[in-house]
Scaffold this motif. Structure first.
Motif, mmCIF file in Angstrom:
data_model
loop_
_atom_site.group_PDB
_atom_site.id
_atom_site.type_symbol
_atom_site.label_atom_id
_atom_site.label_comp_id
_atom_site.label_asym_id
_atom_site.label_seq_id
_atom_site.Cartn_x
_atom_site.Cartn_y
_atom_site.Cartn_z
ATOM 1 N N GLU A 25 -48.709 -9.617 40.789
ATOM 2 C CA GLU A 25 -48.454 -10.993 41.200
ATOM 3 C C GLU A 25 -47.447 -11.041 42.345
ATOM 4 O O GLU A 25 -47.590 -11.837 43.278
ATOM 5 N N THR A 26 -46.441 -10.186 42.290
ATOM 6 C CA THR A 26 -45.445 -10.126 43.350
ATOM 7 C C THR A 26 -46.092 -9.756 44.673
ATOM 8 O O THR A 26 -45.810 -10.372 45.718
ATOM 9 N N GLN A 27 -46.958 -8.778 44.636
ATOM 10 C CA GLN A 27 -47.661 -8.356 45.851
ATOM 11 C C GLN A 27 -48.523 -9.488 46.396
ATOM 12 O O GLN A 27 -48.563 -9.738 47.612
ATOM 13 N N GLU A 28 -49.190 -10.216 45.490
ATOM 14 C CA GLU A 28 -50.060 -11.318 45.907
ATOM 15 C C GLU A 28 -49.239 -12.429 46.574
ATOM 16 O O GLU A 28 -49.614 -12.957 47.627
ATOM 17 N N VAL A 29 -48.092 -12.773 45.966
ATOM 18 C CA VAL A 29 -47.230 -13.821 46.525
ATOM 19 C C VAL A 29 -46.739 -13.408 47.905
ATOM 20 O O VAL A 29 -46.756 -14.213 48.855
ATOM 21 N N GLU A 30 -46.296 -12.186 48.052
ATOM 22 C CA GLU A 30 -45.739 -11.729 49.322
ATOM 23 C C GLU A 30 -46.809 -11.654 50.403
ATOM 24 O O GLU A 30 -46.541 -11.930 51.580
ATOM 25 N N GLN A 31 -48.003 -11.323 50.017
ATOM 26 C CA GLN A 31 -49.104 -11.317 50.979
ATOM 27 C C GLN A 31 -49.440 -12.736 51.422
ATOM 28 O O GLN A 31 -49.660 -12.989 52.619
ATOM 29 N N MET A 32 -49.474 -13.673 50.477
ATOM 30 C CA MET A 32 -49.748 -15.071 50.807
ATOM 31 C C MET A 32 -48.633 -15.651 51.680
ATOM 32 O O MET A 32 -48.895 -16.399 52.633
ATOM 33 N N ALA A 33 -47.383 -15.300 51.371
ATOM 34 C CA ALA A 33 -46.257 -15.805 52.155
ATOM 35 C C ALA A 33 -46.297 -15.280 53.578
ATOM 36 O O ALA A 33 -45.947 -15.996 54.523
ATOM 37 N N ALA A 34 -46.732 -14.046 53.743
ATOM 38 C CA ALA A 34 -46.820 -13.450 55.079
ATOM 39 C C ALA A 34 -47.949 -14.075 55.886
ATOM 40 O O ALA A 34 -47.850 -14.192 57.119
ATOM 41 N N ALA A 35 -48.998 -14.513 55.192
ATOM 42 C CA ALA A 35 -50.171 -15.040 55.894
ATOM 43 C C ALA A 35 -50.124 -16.555 56.083
ATOM 44 O O ALA A 35 -50.771 -17.082 57.001
ATOM 45 N N HIS A 36 -49.343 -17.255 55.248
ATOM 46 C CA HIS A 36 -49.360 -18.711 55.293
ATOM 47 C C HIS A 36 -47.928 -19.261 55.323
ATOM 48 O O HIS A 36 -47.213 -19.172 54.323
ATOM 49 N N PRO A 37 -47.501 -19.841 56.431
ATOM 50 C CA PRO A 37 -46.134 -20.377 56.564
ATOM 51 C C PRO A 37 -45.794 -21.403 55.499
ATOM 52 O O PRO A 37 -44.629 -21.488 55.073
ATOM 53 N N GLU A 38 -46.761 -22.184 55.041
ATOM 54 C CA GLU A 38 -46.470 -23.200 54.042
ATOM 55 C C GLU A 38 -46.085 -22.589 52.691
ATOM 56 O O GLU A 38 -45.281 -23.155 51.946
#
Length: 204
Positions: A25-38
């Protein structure tokens, strides 16, 4: 609704900020944060809200906590360097200052002129039942109550008022005082120099 909106509303970001997401889940969140500014902005907002809540509801530790932690570290380091573990004599009404001279006269068990803390402690002995220390108080201590240990003082230098319950006791060098159990108490220094004492805490 968009995938990003659903992701933000899922609650996983709050869990991430609190550090309780799984590695996946941590990896998924960090990937989403890197790809989406919101997503990154939402994480930042949650972090600020959690920090503000923590500061608003924080409970300040008693003033004695830091000096005792530092004293414990110092004592363990001294033992590691070869200082023998000892069990100093028990404090009692007939205790004399000269009994504790082996510690009171040691050059390494003194109050440094650079010391800024209002309370300074040097542990001189510890057993599962008893902790004995030399303590210096420059101004006053916090109020505290002990339910499972007796706190005893033998004043070495300076003078102080011991307020225990509704009573005030004026203490000077050579005076012994034992704080009754379940009694709120504090010390206020009345001399120009710090009040130095042998302190002993004895488990009931």
């Amino acid at each position: 609704m968009s995938t990003i909106y659903n992701f933000i509303e899922s609650g996983i970001l709050e869990l991430y900020v609190m550090g309780i997401t799984s590695p996946q889940e941590t990896q998924e969140v960090e990937q989403m944060a890197a790809a989406h500014p919101e997503v990154k902005a939402e994480i930042d907002q949650i972090s600020r809200a959690v920090e503000a809540y923590a500061q608003e509801h924080a409970i300040a530790p008693r003033e004695t906590v830091k000096p005792l932690v530092l004293a414990t570290i110092d004592y363990l380091q001294r033992l590691a360097k070869g200082e023998p573990a000892v069990d100093p004599p028990m404090l009692a009404k007939n205790s004399k200052l000269e009994t504790y001279a082996p510690w009171l006269n040691r050059a390494d068990l003194t109050l440094s002129e650079e010391e800024e803390e209002d309370i300074f402690v040097k542990i001189i002995g510890h057993t599962p039942k008893t902790t004995t220390a030399i303590v210096w108080i420059k101004d006053m201590s916090d109020y505290e109550v002990h339910h499972d240990e007796y706190e005893r003082f033998l004043i070495v230098e300076g003078t102080c008022d011991m307020i225990a319950g509704e009573h005030l006791y004026k203490l000077k060098p050579g005076d012994f005082f034992e704080v009754p159990l379940h009694t709120q108490h504090m010390i206020k220094v009345t001399s120009k120099v710090p009040c130095k004492a042998v302190l002993q805490r004895v488990a009931v």
